[in-house]
Design an enzyme around this catalytic site. Sequence first.
Site, PDB file in Angstrom:
ATOM      1  N   GLU A  36      24.188   1.818  43.185  1.00  0.00           N
ATOM      2  CA  GLU A  36      23.109   2.373  43.861  1.00  0.00           C
ATOM      3  C   GLU A  36      22.887   3.888  43.469  1.00  0.00           C
ATOM      4  O   GLU A  36      24.125   4.702  43.178  1.00  0.00           O
ATOM      5  CB  GLU A  36      23.244   2.403  45.407  1.00  0.00           C
ATOM      6  CG  GLU A  36      22.227   2.946  45.931  1.00  0.00           C
ATOM      7  CD  GLU A  36      22.099   2.961  47.432  1.00  0.00           C
ATOM      8  OE1 GLU A  36      23.210   2.403  48.105  1.00  0.00           O
ATOM      9  OE2 GLU A  36      21.075   3.589  48.268  1.00  0.00           O
ATOM     10  N   ARG A 262      38.327  -4.307  45.933  1.00  0.00           N
ATOM     11  CA  ARG A 262      38.055  -2.897  45.050  1.00  0.00           C
ATOM     12  C   ARG A 262      39.196  -2.280  44.839  1.00  0.00           C
ATOM     13  O   ARG A 262      40.313  -2.497  45.048  1.00  0.00           O
ATOM     14  CB  ARG A 262      36.987  -2.215  45.965  1.00  0.00           C
ATOM     15  CG  ARG A 262      37.559  -2.008  47.257  1.00  0.00           C
ATOM     16  CD  ARG A 262      36.425  -1.590  48.421  1.00  0.00           C
ATOM     17  NE  ARG A 262      35.865  -0.277  48.023  1.00  0.00           N
ATOM     18  CZ  ARG A 262      34.547  -0.151  47.803  1.00  0.00           C
ATOM     19  NH1 ARG A 262      33.717  -1.157  47.857  1.00  0.00           N
ATOM     20  NH2 ARG A 262      34.172   0.805  47.533  1.00  0.00           N
ATOM     21  N   LYS A 272      31.929   6.916  48.177  1.00  0.00           N
ATOM     22  CA  LYS A 272      30.913   7.740  47.655  1.00  0.00           C
ATOM     23  C   LYS A 272      30.768   8.889  48.687  1.00  0.00           C
ATOM     24  O   LYS A 272      30.464   9.798  48.672  1.00  0.00           O
ATOM     25  CB  LYS A 272      29.603   7.148  47.370  1.00  0.00           C
ATOM     26  CG  LYS A 272      29.318   6.637  46.078  1.00  0.00           C
ATOM     27  CD  LYS A 272      28.147   6.055  45.987  1.00  0.00           C
ATOM     28  CE  LYS A 272      28.002   5.102  44.953  1.00  0.00           C
ATOM     29  NZ  LYS A 272      26.950   4.287  44.955  1.00  0.00           N
TER      30      LYS A 272
HETATM   31  P1  ATP Z   1      30.773   3.168  48.243  1.00  0.00           P
HETATM   32  O1  ATP Z   1      31.270   2.008  49.164  1.00  0.00           O
HETATM   33  O2  ATP Z   1      31.986   4.150  47.736  1.00  0.00           O
HETATM   34  O3  ATP Z   1      29.655   3.700  49.004  1.00  0.00           O
HETATM   35  P2  ATP Z   1      29.414   1.298  46.662  1.00  0.00           P
HETATM   36  O4  ATP Z   1      30.146   0.089  46.328  1.00  0.00           O
HETATM   37  O5  ATP Z   1      28.389   1.237  47.790  1.00  0.00           O
HETATM   38  O6  ATP Z   1      30.391   2.567  46.837  1.00  0.00           O
HETATM   39  P3  ATP Z   1      27.681   0.856  44.608  1.00  0.00           P
HETATM   40  O7  ATP Z   1      26.842   1.845  43.648  1.00  0.00           O
HETATM   41  O8  ATP Z   1      26.983   0.024  45.470  1.00  0.00           O
HETATM   42  O9  ATP Z   1      28.849   1.583  45.503  1.00  0.00           O
HETATM   43  O10 ATP Z   1      28.666   0.277  43.669  1.00  0.00           O
HETATM   44  C1  ATP Z   1      28.184  -0.626  42.430  1.00  0.00           C
HETATM   45  C2  ATP Z   1      29.230  -1.662  41.956  1.00  0.00           C
HETATM   46  O11 ATP Z   1      30.542  -1.084  41.914  1.00  0.00           O
HETATM   47  C3  ATP Z   1      29.280  -2.677  43.054  1.00  0.00           C
HETATM   48  O12 ATP Z   1      29.217  -3.865  42.309  1.00  0.00           O
HETATM   49  C4  ATP Z   1      30.667  -2.337  43.825  1.00  0.00           C
HETATM   50  O13 ATP Z   1      31.041  -3.584  44.309  1.00  0.00           O
HETATM   51  C5  ATP Z   1      31.440  -1.727  42.602  1.00  0.00           C
HETATM   52  N1  ATP Z   1      32.507  -0.852  43.097  1.00  0.00           N
HETATM   53  C6  ATP Z   1      32.266   0.032  43.784  1.00  0.00           C
HETATM   54  N2  ATP Z   1      33.478   0.923  44.292  1.00  0.00           N
HETATM   55  C7  ATP Z   1      34.368  -0.148  43.598  1.00  0.00           C
HETATM   56  C8  ATP Z   1      35.847   0.012  43.712  1.00  0.00           C
HETATM   57  N3  ATP Z   1      36.474   0.941  44.296  1.00  0.00           N
HETATM   58  N4  ATP Z   1      36.434  -0.931  42.880  1.00  0.00           N
HETATM   59  C9  ATP Z   1      35.674  -1.886  42.318  1.00  0.00           C
HETATM   60  N5  ATP Z   1      34.303  -1.902  42.384  1.00  0.00           N
HETATM   61  C10 ATP Z   1      33.649  -1.217  42.869  1.00  0.00           C
HETATM   62 MG    MG Z   2      27.130  -0.454  47.549  1.00  0.00          MG
END
Ligand code: ATP
Ligand code: MG
Length: 563
Positions: A36, A262, A272
């Site tokens: 995102e 994760r 984030k």
């Molecule tokens: P946050 O929870 O910190 O806001 P997010 O998961 O919402 O992060 P996205 O932009 O939706 O962030 O993530 C894009 C992709 O990266 C998703 O498929 C998510 O599962 C993966 N991702 C995000 N953070 C991690 C992590 N710490 N380890 C592995 N994969 C991750």
């Molecule tokens: Mg997300």
Amino acid sequence: MTKNDVPAGDFIREIIEDDLRTDKHGGRVATRFPPEPNGYLHIGHAKSVCLNFGIAAQYGGTCNLRLDDTDPSGESLEYVESIINDVHWLGFDWGNRLFYASDYFEHLYQFAVELIKAGKAYVCSLNAEEIRGYRGTLTEPGKESPYRTRSIEENLDLFARMRAGEFEDGAHVLRAKIDMASPNVVMRDPIIYRIKRVPHYRTAAEWVIYPMYDFAHCLSDSLEKITHSICTLEFENNRPLYDWFVGELIARDRPRQIEFARLNVSYTVLSKRRLIQLVEQSYVTGWDDPRMPTVAGMRRRGYTPEAIRAFCAKIGVAKNDNLVDIALLESCVRDDLNERAPRVMGVLRPLKVIIDNYPEGQVEEFECANHPQNPAMGTRKVPFSRVLYIEQDDFAENPPRKYKRLAPGKEVRLRSAYVIRYQDMVKDEQTGEITALHCTYDPETRNGPPPDGRKVDGVIHWVSADHAVPVEVRLYDRLFQVPDPAASGDDFIRHLNPHSLETLVSCPVEPSLQDVPPGSPYQFERLGYFCRDSEGAPSDPPVFNRIVSLRDSWAKIAGKGGK
Ligand code: ATP
Ligand code: MG
């Protein structure tokens, strides 16, 4: 991809190999990385990037880059651009498969209409609080909304008017009609559209209703004919909903969601929301502050894509959440830089040394190897003259036992140059601080050990004062002082390491570093790996970031009970 990038097998690869064997998706492997655009990518995203693109490469499949931009608040073009740049920099290519979920808004709307027509979705006019109240708990079933029995015609009419902007935010939502008594709370008539008058960075004011993640994501996967939709563990409970939407709306080529743990890394934060707080409240200088765990921060710090990919391969993928030691990432960086970084000499805390018996005005050039194990990396010339700088802590007035550097009565070798002997020291009369040393050199030691057989153990680095380039050096340390700063929740800020940045000015470095490009790594002998920072005008004194020290200084300290 190199040998370091391909991890050992894991449960996701096993699933894919099984599917290939049984020809489940007609032999296709199609993955996607769906960030995102509401922040910069971090090392956790890098794990997901390596996994999705890595699997596609390994099995002859494709991986899409999809900007998952269905919630306008917080999304921006700046973030989109940073994401595109970062995934490229990490070494991956999506060809012509760059997609935006916002391009599917019309299609997603039509999917919702289809659900309404099938009697599987309804417009609910409870407010947010009421919806929460009706949802029940983990132990109690929910209650059906009084609007659940609206007719299909009324639902179609209301949904169209939601789209047309006739209602205030929150007046109505569109919900899937599933099961308010489901033991899985996610399945209790989840919201699929809400009214939100927030301009979208791409579609501007065209839409005032936006689809929820659970609805948009699985259908975006379907539209792109993704075979394996790999996401993180927190979506495990949402998988039945993923399958429900796909089951109701997609006839063929249904994607399958697979969850993995994760990545969490010690001494940093990866959410984030927390990273945004660090940036907005100026605890760091920006998303690309070299202390940040963002891809942009790591790049500016001098980490290489190869090192980050090797780290991601090493940690592998598993089903259990865990905390990976940041020392592992740092050791991957060291391993990579050890091979690629030319050696140079620079002094961080200079102490002047005058070689009394070296002719004034004379300059010699020493041919120094750029890499001790790799002759292909060539040599460079390093000037030597009567006045030099050495490191302050390479001299001790009262040396401890077994001290191998310079001390009264002692000799030491200057790396790639002569053996020098201590003669005298100059002290500041006011402060007592040592301001210079007088030494003599042994001209017979230019190309080897003293011919008379005396032993000189220590070797120290040096820079000729007349030829030195003064630079600013930034020494970075871990951003937080405790392994799991977010463990105690939102007061993680109090765990920030006050010593995460130390700036040294006027550090003399050898002249070969005068015009090096930003980002190229060098090993400053005995000190660590450094690269020129990418910010600042070329006319300023160059700034060098310490990428990583030569050894893990925290390992020793941790043994003594922490810093
Ligand atoms: P946050 O929870 O910190 O806001 P997010 O998961 O919402 O992060 P996205 O932009 O939706 O962030 O993530 C894009 C992709 O990266 C998703 O498929 C998510 O599962 C993966 N991702 C995000 N953070 C991690 C992590 N710490 N380890 C592995 N994969 C991750
Ligand atoms: Mg997300």
